[in-house]
Design a protein around this motif. Structure first.
Motif, PDB file in Angstrom:
ATOM      1  N   GLU A   1      13.134  27.538  16.420  1.00  0.00           N
ATOM      2  CA  GLU A   1      14.225  28.018  17.265  1.00  0.00           C
ATOM      3  C   GLU A   1      13.663  28.754  18.477  1.00  0.00           C
ATOM      4  O   GLU A   1      12.748  29.568  18.331  1.00  0.00           O
ATOM      5  CB  GLU A   1      15.097  29.007  16.494  1.00  0.00           C
TER       6      GLU A   1
ATOM      7  N   ASN B   1      15.002  31.094  21.842  1.00  0.00           N
ATOM      8  CA  ASN B   1      16.050  31.705  22.667  1.00  0.00           C
ATOM      9  C   ASN B   1      15.476  32.130  24.004  1.00  0.00           C
ATOM     10  O   ASN B   1      14.365  32.669  24.075  1.00  0.00           O
ATOM     11  CB  ASN B   1      16.654  32.943  21.970  1.00  0.00           C
TER      12      ASN B   1
ATOM     13  N   MET C   1      16.305  34.549  27.252  1.00  0.00           N
ATOM     14  CA  MET C   1      17.164  35.688  27.573  1.00  0.00           C
ATOM     15  C   MET C   1      16.758  36.298  28.898  1.00  0.00           C
ATOM     16  O   MET C   1      15.562  36.403  29.170  1.00  0.00           O
ATOM     17  CB  MET C   1      17.003  36.760  26.479  1.00  0.00           C
TER      18      MET C   1
ATOM     19  N   HIS D   1      11.762  33.787  23.253  1.00  0.00           N
ATOM     20  CA  HIS D   1      11.496  34.142  21.864  1.00  0.00           C
ATOM     21  C   HIS D   1      11.414  32.852  21.037  1.00  0.00           C
ATOM     22  O   HIS D   1      12.346  32.065  21.026  1.00  0.00           O
ATOM     23  CB  HIS D   1      12.633  35.058  21.361  1.00  0.00           C
TER      24      HIS D   1
ATOM     25  N   SER E   1      17.140  39.690  19.426  1.00  0.00           N
ATOM     26  CA  SER E   1      17.135  38.560  20.355  1.00  0.00           C
ATOM     27  C   SER E   1      18.401  37.714  20.179  1.00  0.00           C
ATOM     28  O   SER E   1      18.969  37.224  21.163  1.00  0.00           O
ATOM     29  CB  SER E   1      15.896  37.681  20.133  1.00  0.00           C
ATOM     30  N   TYR E   2      18.822  37.525  18.931  1.00  0.00           N
ATOM     31  CA  TYR E   2      20.093  36.819  18.706  1.00  0.00           C
ATOM     32  C   TYR E   2      21.224  37.528  19.450  1.00  0.00           C
ATOM     33  O   TYR E   2      22.038  36.894  20.140  1.00  0.00           O
ATOM     34  CB  TYR E   2      20.396  36.736  17.211  1.00  0.00           C
TER      35      TYR E   2
ATOM     36  N   ARG F   1      21.022  39.592  22.011  1.00  0.00           N
ATOM     37  CA  ARG F   1      20.882  39.442  23.463  1.00  0.00           C
ATOM     38  C   ARG F   1      21.393  38.083  23.927  1.00  0.00           C
ATOM     39  O   ARG F   1      21.972  37.962  25.008  1.00  0.00           O
ATOM     40  CB  ARG F   1      19.425  39.625  23.888  1.00  0.00           C
ATOM     41  N   SER F   2      21.169  37.049  23.105  1.00  0.00           N
ATOM     42  CA  SER F   2      21.564  35.693  23.523  1.00  0.00           C
ATOM     43  C   SER F   2      23.079  35.493  23.484  1.00  0.00           C
ATOM     44  O   SER F   2      23.597  34.578  24.108  1.00  0.00           O
ATOM     45  CB  SER F   2      20.865  34.655  22.647  1.00  0.00           C
TER      46      SER F   2
ATOM     47  N   LEU G   1      17.095  33.173  14.620  1.00  0.00           N
ATOM     48  CA  LEU G   1      17.258  33.459  16.036  1.00  0.00           C
ATOM     49  C   LEU G   1      18.574  32.925  16.581  1.00  0.00           C
ATOM     50  O   LEU G   1      19.124  33.452  17.551  1.00  0.00           O
ATOM     51  CB  LEU G   1      16.078  32.816  16.781  1.00  0.00           C
ATOM     52  N   ARG G   2      19.088  31.862  15.997  1.00  0.00           N
ATOM     53  CA  ARG G   2      20.335  31.263  16.441  1.00  0.00           C
ATOM     54  C   ARG G   2      21.536  31.761  15.640  1.00  0.00           C
ATOM     55  O   ARG G   2      22.622  31.207  15.732  1.00  0.00           O
ATOM     56  CB  ARG G   2      20.235  29.734  16.324  1.00  0.00           C
TER      57      ARG G   2
END
Ligand SMILES: [Ca+2]
Ligand SMILES: [Ca+2]
Ligand SMILES: [Ca+2]
Ligand SMILES: [Ca+2]
Ligand SMILES: [Ca+2]
Ligand SMILES: [Ca+2]
Ligand SMILES: [Ca+2]
Ligand SMILES: [Ca+2]
Ligand SMILES: [Ca+2]
Ligand SMILES: [Ca+2]
Ligand SMILES: [Ca+2]
Ligand SMILES: [Ca+2]
Lengths: 192, 192, 192, 192, 192, 192
Positions: free
Chosen positions: E30, E32, E34, E81, F59-60, F62-63, F125-126
């Motif tokens: 995965e 991401n 940002m 990330h 991070s999740y 933030r996304s 992360l997703r």
């Protein structure tokens, strides 16, 4: 070999007393102040406790800087380097605390340190002086190096009183509780 | 194999004397000065004591920079790299202190170092030169490399006086107490 | 398995010769130059000595950058990445020094490297080329990879002269003392 | 030797109770606040858990700063140094949490801490006070140091109730669940 | 348990093939993207070789960014990330190189990755694809996860040709030499 | 001792379920949001896997920040601190992932978390929720702490179905596949 006392009062150099595996010794702490970016450099194979002791001293000095007319930005605009020769000999412990702090204040204020003074003592963040170990060996080392005046933590007075007169004879021992008292004794141009 | 002496005076290169497990050796310290951001790079598998010795040297130089007409910002606007070949051989100890400092001053001021000089000695933050070990082996290495002039700490004079004449014969040994004396001897265009 | 020589001259890729526990090998060093902030990236499981060797190379390049018309700020405005496949194989030692430096100069100047050249040699901060070990195994690896021209430190000439003709036959060996000589041989559009 | 209680209320100094391998002890936590860049310094040979406890305390303080009229930028414009003498003695554990937080709040707000109060308790990020171990030894140490008032986590009340009266007699024990309650008791000029 | 193939093409998610101590496995990488400051985050208990492989991939992508219409500043203004579940399982090796690079390019360009493709292969800084190990186990894992199309390094073709038809039957194996070929196969809206 | 459930819905505090060497336990995760410079602080003796799990969660968040009306600069202008009491107890593993993420979202959006909910699950992360271990012990701990509603990964449903009714009776178990489902259940003012 013992390093004899300095011949003249110097800025940024202070004589400390150390306790090593082979007995007491004297060591000369050197401080250089340089235009910079607020870095704090420590060399001479200093252990963790000694590095923290130096850090405690610099914070103490920053907290009283205004009393010496030093601007707060001073510490962001200069680098401060503490070095303790001999560079290959590992050193540690808190007992060089007041010696390192005195050398830093001397360098920062440009005030010479009296050449005939040696010292030992732990420093706290608020400038209190705490007792240290190995005092007998340190005083013997001071005598061997022909040092006359020695600054010692007041809380070590009982240790001195238990020593034979052979050791203390000829030494002018000053007992201190605070860094302020240390500076009164060690900085040239002060009481004496 | 011994590396023979440089043929011409060069900027930023100084011959040092080292003491290894297999005897004395000569090593050529290289310094490059580059426009940068004040980084200080040390390569050649230098140990902790040697790195601190280099750091002590650069602080000494910064503290006397004004005497050479060097602006304080100089050290924030340039990077300084010290490398000691051979890159795979671990090196340590304080005895390359004056050699590294001389190479840095040469690079910073653009002054060539005399090709026929080698040196050994610990440096302090205030530019004092302290005694080192393994001097006999180092002097033998200097002779084998056809070096004529060797700079040695004054406090090592008793060690030299105890050596057989076979070792010292043909070597011009200069005893020094301060970096200022080292530079007078080693920098080209100075006394000789 | 041996990686055959490149078919065309490429920018930022240079063939090196390595000496591993299972004999000689060839390895292809890759360099990418990217707009950035002056970071220096090293990947491919490089050991400490090899990383210092890369650092020595980049400082050498920075010190001669003006000769190639490269502005000092160039190195603050770009990132430089050196990668040595195969990524899982640990690599170390100073003998890829001149190979890494050649690949960096190729990437920085945009000059292709001749596809039929391989090289080995330690680099110093001043661009001198020092001798390396395992040369026999490296030359055999070069032959197996059908490489014709090999750049070798001049100080390794005695090692080559001791080898049987079987090894050296068919190889065009160039002896070098300086990075300047390496670049004359390896960069396309130069003497040949 | 036990350190006797402070004689006067001071800013940035708080007495904590510690549990060491040789029994209970009192330790005086010192905090200095200095104009700076938001650095957070921890000295006195603090272990990882104790450092995290200090960090938890400062974040708690930052989250309630507005209640004390402190601007958010305050923490970027000042450095905060926590030191726990004696500098050579390793210290660890979460039980100095409320003591360190109280000393920091005292230093930041300039409010003196009552000289006759000692305390022990884990702090959480939200200012809750969690129970700690070794309470019997800590209370004995407080008595030996002539301390009258001791702040203890409410969740430790069962431990106190199991102790013989010999230990608790003469001690004024305050049970707390929150940092807010701690500050009400410890800061001078508050309820008492 | 095998994780079945994605049901729809997604941005920033790519199926990789791994070789573990208990056989082959599939893992879903995965990525991401940002708004940020150019940080590069790697989580999922990745070992050193795998982290370097990710770093190599991002540098490759930066070097070809212009081809995708991506500004150089893009990489200073965003954080990237990479996470590989399951978070407690240590992972290492270079064979996820092309998978991580494909996921990053998908996230950066906003192009979905075809849900029915899995891949394995080492990436180099210049976008070459190098062979990997454990291919038989990886292909079995792909079959068990009902994956139809598998991207494999061209240099692994001999390994595949030695396998029994039972393993390869029903798998559409694409051999690649470059990242460009990987992207042609894996990104949705490209050749198929 | 089990920590009973919160009495009121709070912002930035979420109950997690942990599996320790002595059985299941509940732990209360605390998050503070402070004006700052984008620092991310983790305390409470968290192991590497748990730290990566927290990083994956942030991070999740933030996304998906835009969905909550949070500006990208928000994360550069605030510091986020996650603390898990008890500070001296080492904690590790990925199973607090959704708990930490829920606490962070609560703190960032100012939305209270329902006091009667506990949860366990790995986060990706997703925002996918992956299965965790030790579920039986965790559910027993939830019951002992008088918690009524428990959020559990959907992929753990087979584990629950194998348990005796004694364990699950009286527990309202919600199965989730995504963080979006977790937030729907846990945030006050949402579906219930
Ligand atoms: Ca001595
Ligand atoms: Ca006075
Ligand atoms: Ca040699
Ligand atoms: Ca002169
Ligand atoms: Ca190979
Ligand atoms: Ca030429
Ligand atoms: Ca004590
Ligand atoms: Ca009150
Ligand atoms: Ca799996
Ligand atoms: Ca195409
Ligand atoms: Ca518990
Ligand atoms: Ca909903």
């Amino acid at each position: 070999t013992y390093q004899m006392k300095n011949e003249t009062d110097e800025v940024g150099i202070v004589r400390g007393l150390a306790w090593t595996s082979v007995g007491g010794d004297t060591l000369q702490i050197e401080v250089n102040l340089m235009p910079g970016t607020g870095e704090f450099l420590l060399t001479g194979q200093l252990g963790d406790v000694m590095k923290e002791s130096a850090q405690t001293g610099i914070s103490y000095i920053r907290s009283i800087a205004a009393e010496y007319g030093i601007e707060p930005e001073f510490f962001q605009k200069n680098d401060l380097h503490i070095h303790i020769p001999e560079g290959a000999v590992p050193k540690d412990g808190p007992s060089a605390g007041i010696t390192m702090a005195t050398a830093m204040i001397s360098a920062i204020t440009g005030t010479p340190v009296k050449a005939d003074v040696a010292m030992t003592g732990e420093i706290t963040l608020r400038g209190r002086v705490l007792p240290i170990g190995g005092l007998k060996e340190k005083l013997l080392a001071a005598k061997n190096a022909r040092i006359k005046k020695v600054v010692v933590p007041a809380q070590n007075k009982p240790d001195v009183e238990e020593m034979s007169q052979e050791i203390t004879q000829g030494l002018d021992i000053a007992y201190v509780d605070t860094m302020s008292q240390v500076l009164d004794i060690a900085l040239a141009g002060k009481e004496d």
